[in-house]
Design a protein around this motif. Structure first.
Motif, PDB file in Angstrom:
ATOM      1  N   UNK A 220      -0.930   1.562   6.510  1.00 13.76           N
ATOM      2  CA  UNK A 220      -2.150   1.569   5.705  1.00 13.76           C
ATOM      3  C   UNK A 220      -3.343   1.931   6.568  1.00 13.76           C
ATOM      4  N   UNK A 221      -3.373   1.310   7.741  1.00 13.03           N
ATOM      5  CA  UNK A 221      -4.482   1.547   8.661  1.00 13.03           C
ATOM      6  C   UNK A 221      -4.546   3.017   9.065  1.00 13.03           C
TER       7      UNK A 221
ATOM      8  N   UNK B  57      -3.759   5.346   7.172  1.00 12.52           N
ATOM      9  CA  UNK B  57      -4.130   6.162   6.030  1.00 12.52           C
ATOM     10  C   UNK B  57      -2.963   6.657   5.210  1.00 12.52           C
TER      11      UNK B  57
ATOM     12  N   UNK C 201      -1.737 -11.114   2.148  1.00 12.42           N
ATOM     13  CA  UNK C 201      -1.515 -10.021   1.198  1.00 12.42           C
ATOM     14  C   UNK C 201      -0.039  -9.684   1.104  1.00 12.42           C
ATOM     15  N   UNK C 202       0.415  -9.347  -0.105  1.00 11.23           N
ATOM     16  CA  UNK C 202       1.795  -8.910  -0.226  1.00 11.23           C
ATOM     17  C   UNK C 202       1.983  -7.575   0.503  1.00 11.23           C
ATOM     18  N   UNK C 203       3.185  -7.295   0.851  1.00 12.43           N
ATOM     19  CA  UNK C 203       3.531  -6.038   1.539  1.00 12.43           C
ATOM     20  C   UNK C 203       2.743  -5.880   2.838  1.00 12.43           C
TER      21      UNK C 203
ATOM     22  N   UNK D 295       0.896  -2.818   6.795  1.00 10.11           N
ATOM     23  CA  UNK D 295      -0.464  -2.796   7.374  1.00 10.11           C
ATOM     24  C   UNK D 295      -0.711  -1.584   8.279  1.00 10.11           C
TER      25      UNK D 295
ATOM     26  N   UNK E 253      -7.511   9.969   0.972  1.00 12.31           N
ATOM     27  CA  UNK E 253      -7.736   8.991   2.035  1.00 12.31           C
ATOM     28  C   UNK E 253      -8.892   9.412   2.932  1.00 12.31           C
TER      29      UNK E 253
ATOM     30  N   UNK F 293      -9.345  -0.969   4.064  1.00 10.05           N
ATOM     31  CA  UNK F 293      -7.913  -0.621   4.096  1.00 10.05           C
ATOM     32  C   UNK F 293      -7.027  -1.853   4.247  1.00 10.05           C
TER      33      UNK F 293
ATOM     34  N   UNK G  51      -0.920   4.966   3.238  1.00  6.15           N
ATOM     35  CA  UNK G  51      -0.760   4.358   1.919  1.00  6.15           C
ATOM     36  C   UNK G  51      -2.093   3.794   1.437  1.00  6.15           C
ATOM     37  N   UNK G  52      -3.117   4.554   1.481  1.00  8.89           N
ATOM     38  CA  UNK G  52      -4.432   4.047   1.082  1.00  8.89           C
ATOM     39  C   UNK G  52      -4.539   3.990  -0.432  1.00  8.89           C
TER      40      UNK G  52
END
Lengths: 283, 314
Positions: free
Chosen positions: B308-309, B311, B299-301, B305, A182, A81, B313-314
């Motif tokens: 994302x972590x 879930x 990493x961009x964006x 994080x 996900x 991720x 924006x996976x």
């Protein structure tokens, strides 16, 4: 000939069990998980540690699989991720997880490696069609074959397995059908981690365990997955594993064992040439 | 965008100044040796990055080409008494011939096939370097390689070797810069981006890619020769899986778009373990954590994080 086939098939089935998880993540999660070999190594060491403390070997197998699932979850949250937003980022982060796992194993068990307690390793050998098969390898073969069979049943005969396959082949369609991409992706990486650790625990009593043995497992998984044309297709993976296993046995028994790996990988190059579609014709 | 382009010469001048001045600012001979290693690995990483950038294919045999160059130069110097420059030429030639032979096969395959064929070629060369005892001296490695001798001077110190490696790196970067702007360079780029379009334009895709792959191997072979003279020994470890990981990390961290990107990657990957040496055996583990951190920050964006972590924006 019989000896060659017995050696090759036993090795090949073990390799297939290792490669399954790698192919699963590559095809369904769509990332190359370079921490897969580390999961194999972790599973092997968990089995060894429990066996040393007197836990029956067959009880160490599910325990190793559980630790592997946990390792898979760590890989998912701490590597995949975090790496998905950078080109080849997952490659670096999963390799980093592998480096961390290797360092942890080296710190706990030492660099020189360990061997399973001899009293837990079946001694003697079997005779099959005139070929000799050590009991320990026969045990690993049976356990690997059972694992592969269970995976096949779980994937082909259950709704969940078919959903994973749909997610791999068409993620958009899977989402339209209401599947949580996900969560399913996380499940896939966790299952692959559990499978890898289980395969490691099955192979653990066969030889020397070193912190770097996961690297060899990764190389084999990589080669088999490529030979299987990067598809999570069980028959393809089994055939590719048997090709590699029999190739290794052939070189080891009939040719110079010193050049075993070199000749096998030369064979892999030839096989890849015939299985991978070129991007363009002769220009 | 214009502002960035105007700033580019300033950035370049600043980097050159730092590269030239750093060995004088650092007195420790140990760290000067580390800088020499960074410069040597940069040569190999830049070649790999350009191969990825132009051909859109990931070669996994850079350490093997480096090792082949190192062995060729070592044999030429120790057994035939050659000086460094012709030995480095032989190293470049050996790497080019090997890359061309592998390329002739690998470019007939798909992207995945290319990676696995180069990976298999790397493994074959590792196996040969261990098995061919008579030539490579086996797992112990080929020892007794003399330090670089240039124009009657022995470049034994890390600082002098660093400047030699830096000069080779500068020549390599200039050649690549000129190549990128040439017709052949643009043709190679088109082949990588869209092979079908390249074919339609009459570009000889296959032969061009093999030639580019072989040409990019030459500096890698020279880097191997430098490495051998720097360490005094070449062993199969130089070609191993760990080195593949290292060099991939250099390219991934630095990126493939900028010529000097892989140099930053080489600085990070080569110097970090040295910085972390005080940690003892747990050094590799911390190195892995730092690698993850670098990816997260580079990493961009990165601001996404946390989501994302979780879930989102996976």
């Amino acid at each position: 000939m019989a000896q060659l086939l017995v050696n090759g098939i036993t090795a090949g089935v073990g390799l297939a069990a290792i490669a399954l998880g790698f192919a699963m993540v590559l095809q369904w999660r769509r990332v190359p998980n370079f921490a897969h070999g580390a999961a194999v190594g972790v599973g092997a060491y968990v089995s060894y540690s429990l066996a040393v403390y007197g836990v029956p070997y067959f009880v160490t197998l599910p325990a190793a699989a559980l630790v592997g699932i946990l390792f898979g979850l760590i890989t998912e949250f701490c590597a995949i991720r975090l790496g998905v937003f950078m080109t080849h980022g997952v490659l670096v982060t999963t390799l980093a997880i592998a480096v961390i796992a290797r360092a942890a194993l080296a710190a706990i068990y030492g660099e020189n490696g360990v061997i399973f307690p001899p009293k837990l390793v079946p001694s003697g050998h079997l005779e099959l069609f005139g070929a000799v098969l050590p009991r320990i390898q026969a045990q690993a073969f049976i356990l690997s074959a059972v694992t592969i069979l269970l995976v096949w049943v779980a994937l082909a005969k259950t709704a969940r397995g078919r959903r994973y396959a749909l997610l791999g082949s068409n993620p958009i369609a899977a989402e339209i059908c209401g599947m949580d991409r996900t969560r399913m992706g996380t499940e896939i990486v966790a299952i692959a981690g559990g499978l890898a650790a289980l395969a490691g625990a099955i192979a653990a009593p066969v030889g020397l365990l070193t912190p770097g043995s996961g690297g060899d497992a990764l190389v084999n998984a990589f080669v088999i997955t490529i030979l299987a044309q990067s598809r999570m297709d069980l028959p393809r993976i089994i055939i590719a594993s048997l090709v590699v296993g029999i190739g290794e046995a052939f070189v080891s028994l009939r040719l110079n064992a010193d050049f075993q790996q070199a000749l096998v990988y030369a064979g892999v190059i030839v096989a890849v040439l015939f299985t991978q579609r070129p991007n363009y014709g002769r220009a | 965008m214009v502002g960035r382009e105007r700033l580019a010469p300033l950035w370049s001048l600043g980097l050159v100044a730092v590269a030239l001045g750093a060995p004088f600012a650092i007195e420790s001979s140990y760290w000067q040796g580390v800088m020499a290693a960074i410069a040597i690995w940069s040569i190999a990483a830049v070649s790999l990055a350009q191969a990825v950038n132009w051909m859109m294919r990931l070669s996994l045999m850079t350490p093997a080409l480096m090792g082949l160059g190192a062995y060729a130069a070592a044999i030429a110097q120790v057994e035939h008494g050659w000086s460094f420059l012709p030995a480095a030429g032989i190293a470049a030639l050996a790497a080019m011939v090997c890359a061309a032979l592998v390329g002739l096969v690998a470019f007939r395959s798909s992207h995945w096939g290319f990676s696995i064929i180069t990976f298999a070629a790397n493994l074959i060369l590792v196996n040969l370097s261990i098995s061919l005892d008579d030539i490579t001296h086996g797992p112990g490695g080929y020892a007794g390689i003399p330090p670089v001798q240039l124009f009657g001077r022995s470049l034994e110190s890390g600082r002098s070797l660093y400047f030699l490696a830096l000069a080779i790196l500068a020549i390599q970067l200039c050649a690549l810069w000129a190549w990128r702007r040439s017709v052949a360079g643009r043709s190679a780029r088109i082949v990588g981006e869209d092979p079908q379009l390249a074919q339609a334009l009459g570009i000889p895709c296959y032969s061009l890619q093999v030639c580019v792959f072989a040409a990019l191997a030459a500096p890698v072979g020279i880097a191997g020769a430098l490495y051998g003279s720097f360490r005094g020994v070449v062993s199969p470890e130089l070609l191993g899986f760990t080195r593949i990981v290292d060099i991939l990390a250099m390219v991934m961290i630095g990126g493939t778009k900028l010529l000097f990107g892989p140099i930053l990657g080489a600085i990070a990957v080569t110097s970090l373990p040295e910085w972390l040496r005080f940690l003892g055996p747990s050094r590799d583990g911390v190195f892995g954590l730092v690698l993850i951190l670098i990816v997260v920050l580079a990493a961009p964006r990165w601001r996404w994080r946390v989501s994302t972590l979780m879930g989102a924006r996976s």
